[in-house]
Design a protein around this motif. Sequence first.
Motif, PDB file in Angstrom:
ATOM      1  N   ASP A   1      40.627  35.694  42.957  1.00 40.72           N
ATOM      2  CA  ASP A   1      39.889  36.468  43.960  1.00 40.72           C
ATOM      3  C   ASP A   1      38.535  36.917  43.412  1.00 40.72           C
ATOM      4  OD1 ASP A   1      42.684  38.243  45.554  1.00 40.72           O
ATOM      5  OD2 ASP A   1      41.917  36.186  45.747  1.00 40.72           O
ATOM      6  N   SER A   2      37.773  37.544  44.285  1.00 38.54           N
ATOM      7  CA  SER A   2      36.453  38.069  43.920  1.00 38.54           C
ATOM      8  C   SER A   2      36.375  39.564  44.233  1.00 38.54           C
ATOM      9  CB  SER A   2      35.352  37.342  44.693  1.00 38.54           C
ATOM     10  OG  SER A   2      35.318  35.963  44.377  1.00 38.54           O
TER      11      SER A   2
ATOM     12  N   ARG B   1      33.158  42.828  44.157  1.00 40.34           N
ATOM     13  CA  ARG B   1      31.784  43.224  43.839  1.00 40.34           C
ATOM     14  C   ARG B   1      31.781  44.701  43.491  1.00 40.34           C
ATOM     15  NH1 ARG B   1      26.341  43.186  47.561  1.00 40.34           N
ATOM     16  NH2 ARG B   1      27.418  44.999  48.484  1.00 40.34           N
TER      17      ARG B   1
ATOM     18  N   ARG C   1      31.113  33.042  35.871  1.00 45.82           N
ATOM     19  CA  ARG C   1      31.985  33.658  36.888  1.00 45.82           C
ATOM     20  C   ARG C   1      31.398  34.941  37.461  1.00 45.82           C
ATOM     21  NH1 ARG C   1      36.840  35.552  35.443  1.00 45.82           N
ATOM     22  NH2 ARG C   1      36.245  35.980  33.280  1.00 45.82           N
TER      23      ARG C   1
ATOM     24  N   GLN D   1      28.874  41.029  40.707  1.00 48.07           N
ATOM     25  CA  GLN D   1      29.724  40.148  41.494  1.00 48.07           C
ATOM     26  C   GLN D   1      30.653  39.410  40.556  1.00 48.07           C
ATOM     27  OE1 GLN D   1      29.919  39.642  44.934  1.00 48.07           O
ATOM     28  NE2 GLN D   1      31.669  38.338  44.432  1.00 48.07           N
TER      29      GLN D   1
ATOM     30  N   ASN E   1      33.640  36.713  40.293  1.00 49.81           N
ATOM     31  CA  ASN E   1      34.326  35.621  40.980  1.00 49.81           C
ATOM     32  C   ASN E   1      35.397  35.009  40.077  1.00 49.81           C
ATOM     33  OD1 ASN E   1      32.512  35.837  43.231  1.00 49.81           O
ATOM     34  ND2 ASN E   1      31.008  34.658  42.064  1.00 49.81           N
ATOM     35  N   ASN E   2      36.336  34.340  40.721  1.00 48.00           N
ATOM     36  CA  ASN E   2      37.410  33.666  39.983  1.00 48.00           C
ATOM     37  C   ASN E   2      38.020  34.596  38.931  1.00 48.00           C
ATOM     38  OD1 ASN E   2      39.115  31.595  39.163  1.00 48.00           O
ATOM     39  ND2 ASN E   2      37.608  30.718  37.756  1.00 48.00           N
TER      40      ASN E   2
END
Length: 119
Positions: free
Chosen positions: A16-17, A19, A67, A82, A84-85
């Motif tokens: 998932d991501s 922020r 990432r 941010q 990610n992964n």
Amino acid sequence: QVQLVESGGGEVKAGDSLRLTCVASGGTFSSYSMGWFRQAEGKEREFVAGRSATTGTIFYGNAVKGRFNISRDTAKNTEYLQMNNLKSEDTAIYYCSARNPISSSWDFWGRGTRVTVSS
């Protein structure tokens, strides 16, 4: 003296991501080099990402390269991370920090926001 407040942490699954947001107040935002650090339970604080105030150069820790990305909204005095992964090893408390332009030390810290990644 700048004050920092992080937000955006939470519990997510691997892949998932998220922020994260760091809002700065009480100082001239653009004059501070900003950084993100994290500390996992039982481990030392680790550098995640940062931006030089003088050159604008962005740096990433080896564990997050490719990432994570940092960005900035100068009008809102806000720095973003941010992520990610996400992986389970990204589980930690994430801190925003500002480098004191006089001492060149990471003197200013937020209280942190917790990120938990389940596999």
